[in-house]
Design a protein around this motif. Structure first.
Motif, PDB file in Angstrom:
ATOM      1  N   SER A  86      41.079  13.321  -3.342  1.00  0.00           N
ATOM      2  CA  SER A  86      42.084  12.256  -3.432  1.00  0.00           C
ATOM      3  C   SER A  86      43.123  12.492  -2.333  1.00  0.00           C
ATOM      4  O   SER A  86      43.133  13.548  -1.699  1.00  0.00           O
ATOM      5  CB  SER A  86      42.743  12.252  -4.808  1.00  0.00           C
ATOM      6  N   THR A  87      43.985  11.507  -2.124  1.00  0.00           N
ATOM      7  CA  THR A  87      44.920  11.578  -0.993  1.00  0.00           C
ATOM      8  C   THR A  87      45.892  12.745  -1.119  1.00  0.00           C
ATOM      9  O   THR A  87      46.378  13.260  -0.130  1.00  0.00           O
ATOM     10  CB  THR A  87      45.723  10.268  -0.895  1.00  0.00           C
ATOM     11  N   ASP A  88      46.186  13.189  -2.336  1.00  0.00           N
ATOM     12  CA  ASP A  88      47.142  14.275  -2.498  1.00  0.00           C
ATOM     13  C   ASP A  88      46.492  15.655  -2.325  1.00  0.00           C
ATOM     14  O   ASP A  88      47.047  16.672  -2.697  1.00  0.00           O
ATOM     15  CB  ASP A  88      47.835  14.168  -3.864  1.00  0.00           C
ATOM     16  N   ARG A  90      44.003  16.802  -3.848  1.00  0.00           N
ATOM     17  CA  ARG A  90      43.286  17.238  -5.029  1.00  0.00           C
ATOM     18  C   ARG A  90      42.040  16.377  -5.242  1.00  0.00           C
ATOM     19  O   ARG A  90      41.535  15.788  -4.294  1.00  0.00           O
ATOM     20  CB  ARG A  90      44.217  17.140  -6.229  1.00  0.00           C
TER      21      ARG A  90
END
Ligand code: ADP
Ligand code: MG
Length: 696
Positions: A86-88, A90
């Motif tokens: 995911s973009t974060d 994670r």
């Protein structure tokens, strides 16, 4: 303890779960695909995938796999996790409709029998929505079919689904002729009874033959075998009971209707039977069941042996395929009805099966052919390699009366005509059971008993469904054109009974006399796998299977090749295992015992040079001679095994194995077993039959 009703199906994405987790619209569309094979659009697939993933994660799954049945005989799986970055930095857990519907395993190592050139080694897997997905361990399993890029089937599920469809189509044609307009589809159902052995894991680990080949290649009979018949239906000991309980639980969670369990005839042999269900699902469940049986055994320090003949001298293991045809409205077409009209319909379906089994005896035989099953067919209590059918006295009498145009019931003084009004009422429950018939009618279903315990039931049911569909197709062609339906029906039934009377045999199928009679009736007797398999490509078989669209010609060729190759490899591994065990374990053990005996003679004679030492001398002489015999046979086996590998033609190689290698293995074994009988137990390098069979 959780309640069975609560754990049953708890790991299955079944109808109840679907209903609860899908929108009404998605559910209805999916249901249409499942029941009627309607195509599924991607938006529905996406919604199903999403719901499936959420449900699976809740059950502890981190991965998913397309689960399929390649031609190796076992199942295959490749696990992918749900994680997506995911973009974060994670991850999120994702699973799309595309991933649900189609997979692309690198399939170059699965046997294809020449279908797939290496430059297009990829095959693809396609979701089979008619068989529910389930969670096992930490993985969501999605039942799939496995095909090449050209669309040829590389698995067992694809032709099975095709065979169910052709049977459905032809059976519906017949039903319509009988005025049945409400049945939407016709399906076959199967209940597969599974036999197996349980042995101690530590003992198993000490036997290379069991580890490498699944059966014992050596072993003399212990003083006690199965002669007391005290194991069959005997009290289940606590260790086995704990295993069975654990097994039932695991199977129930997976939605498998495990129902009956009992001890079998041979010591350490058991049986498990599920309640019957749709053939496609029964096939998946049987594969799953064999897998779970082995996994659960590990937890109990046991090993579950599925080989057809793990031990010489006691019964081998089979699988009984209980098979019936029924409509979606719940009518079993193999069950005699209450009215003569229903009975005429019953008779035509009965005829279709009789004709199918007689016309395609070879295909049924081929469907159960394997190196393992060759060790069992014809042996001890198992069926012989001849296919025949048991109908029971009552039905046979009706059949004969129809053939002879005589009264079935002497009190009714008229010729029995199969129009619809003069048929006798049939006994509904056929209790007259014959345990020795390979294909027995048991009142509302047929039980095919030639399958080996390790066989997938797919092949049997593909052939059975197809052959019966072919009979029905021929009947429907005739009847649809008939001017007088009842007249045509009558002559069709009578002709079938007359033409195929030879396949019916109600006597003892294990009797040697029967084999002779069967031959004089012109029934086939393909004793071994190499005798049977090449007939898969006989013109009549290829014609029937390709005309119906169950297999293409190239699929049949590839299957024949893969099956023969499998036979060849299996026996060659056995032969090499034998040689290895003789060289490294058996002869050295005999030598050690001989050395001890000679040492004893020497020390005794130091004490008194005139001692006769009759016991030692006798043994030394006999055992030395046996060891020499073992050595020369073993050298011969080694040599012919190497030679067998040089035959490039796969059929030639199979014949060589059948005619030279297997007989040599048998001879070698006889001498090794004699040596075992003469050698002190503490020197014998592998656990003996007594421990293996009686110490669980
Ligand atoms: P057996 O005497 O051979 O043990 P059972 O009556 O216990 O016979 O049934 C054996 C198997 O046959 C079970 O798996 C059972 O579910 C299955 N069976 C029963 N009725 C049918 C049917 N109509 N179609 C298919 N299988 C069936
Ligand atoms: Mg049975």
């Amino acid at each position: 303890m959780e309640k069975v009703t609560e754990i049953f199906g708890s790991m299955v994405f079944d109808d109840l779960t679907m209903k609860a987790s899908l929108s009404a619209e998605t559910y209805i569309k999916l249901k249409k695909t499942i029941d009627e094979g309607a195509p599924l659009d991607l938006s529905v697939a996406n919604a199903v995938a999403e719901a499936m993933k959420d449900w699976a994660i809740e059950k502890g799954a981190t991965h998913f796999t397309h689960w399929f049945q390649p031609l190796t005989g076992v199942t295959a799986e490749k696990h992918d996790s749900f994680i997506t970055p995911s973009t974060d930095g994670r991850v999120v857990m994702e699973f799309s409709g595309k991933e649900l519907i189609k997979g692309e395993p690198d399939a170059s190592s699965f046997p294809s029998g020449g279908i797939r050139a290496t430059f297009e080694a990829r095959g693809y897997t396609a979701w089979d929505p008619t068989s529910y997905a389930f969670v096992k361990g930490k993985t969501l399993y999605i039942p799939t079919a496995f095909c090449s890029y050209g669309g040829e089937a590389l698995d067992k599920k694809t032709p099975l689904l095709r065979s169910m469809e052709v049977l459905n189509r032809q059976a519906l044609r017949i039903l319509r002729l009988f005025g049945n307009t409400d049945a939407k589809y016709v399906r076959t159902s199967v209940g597969a009874e599974q036999e197996y052995f349980l042995i101690d894991r530590k003992l198993y680990g000490k036997r290379k033959d069991l580890v490498f080949t699944g059966r014992t290649l050596f072993g003399s009979m212990p003083p006690k075998g199965q002669e007391m018949d005290d194991h069959y239906f005997g009290v289940i000991n606590s260790r086995v009971a704990a295993y069975m309980e654990d097994l039932d639980n695991e199977l129930w969670k997976l939605g498998i209707f495990a129902k009956t369990k009992h001890n079998e005839v041979a010591p350490a042999q058991h049986e498990l039977a599920p309640i019957y269900t749709s053939t496609n699902i029964a096939t998946d469940h049987n594969q799953l069941m064999m897998d779970v049986m082995q996994k659960v055994a590990e937890r109990h320090d046991l090993v579950c042996l599925l080989h057809e003949k793990p031990f010489e001298g006691v019964n081998g293991s089979g699988k009984h395929n209980n098979w019936s045809i029924s409509t979606d409205t719940g009518v079993n077409l193999l069950s005699p009805g209450d009215t003569p009209y229903e009975n005429a319909q019953f008779l035509i379906f009965l005829c279709a099966v009789i004709k199918a089994v007689d016309d395609y005896q070879d295909l049924l035989r081929i469907a159960v052919a394997s190196a393992g099953n060759d060790c069992r067919l014809g042996a001890n209590e198992a069926p012989p390699a001849v296919v025949s059918m048991f109908l029971g006295d009552e039905l046979t009498a009706i059949m004969d009366a129809i053939i002879d145009e005589k009264d079935y019931n002497a009190s009714e003084k008229q010729i029995m005509k199969l129009g619809v009004d003069v048929l006798p009422k049939f006994p509904k429950d056929n209790t007259d059971r014959n345990r020795t018939s390979p294909f027995a009618y048991t009142g509302n279903k047929f039980e095919f008993r030639m399958l080996g315990s390790a066989n997938s039931i797919a092949c049997t049911n593909i052939m059975l469904n197809s052959a019966v569909a072919e009979s029905l197709r021929i009947y429907a062609d005739r009847l649809e054109k008939a001017e007088d339906f009842e007249e045509a029906l009558h002559s069709l039934i009578r002709k079938t009974f007359k033409d195929h009377r030879r396949i019916i045999f109600n006597g003892n199928g294990y009797d040697d006399e029967w084999i002779k009679e069967a031959e004089s009736r012109g029934l086939l007797n393909y004793r071994t796998t190499p005798d049977a398999l090449p007939h898969l490509l006989d013109e009549k078989n290829v014609k029937m299977l390709t005309n119906l669209g169950v297999f293409s010609e190239i699929e049949l060729q590839s299957r024949c090749e893969i099956l023969l190759d499998n036979y060849n490899k299996t026996v060659l591994i056995e032969a090499r295992t034998m040689t290895d065990m003789v060289n490294k374990q058996i002869l050295p053990a005999v030598e050690r015992f001989l050395a001890e005996l000679s040492g004893t003679v020497n020390s005794k004679r130091q004490f008194n040079p005139d001692l006769e030492c009759r016991y030692e001398s006798r043994l030394i002489e006999k055992l030395s001679a046996t060891a020499d015999e073992i050595d020369s046979l073993n050298l011969e086996l080694e040599q012919i095994t190497a030679e067998g590998a040089t035959y490039s033609d796969i059929i030639e190689r199979a014949y060589y194995i059948r005619d030279h290698i297997l007989p040599k293995m048998k001879e070698l074994r006889t001498f090794c077993d004699e040596a075992e009988m003469m050698t002190a137990e503490r020197f014998w390098p592998i656990p003996n039959y007594g421990y293996l069979l009686f110490l669980v």
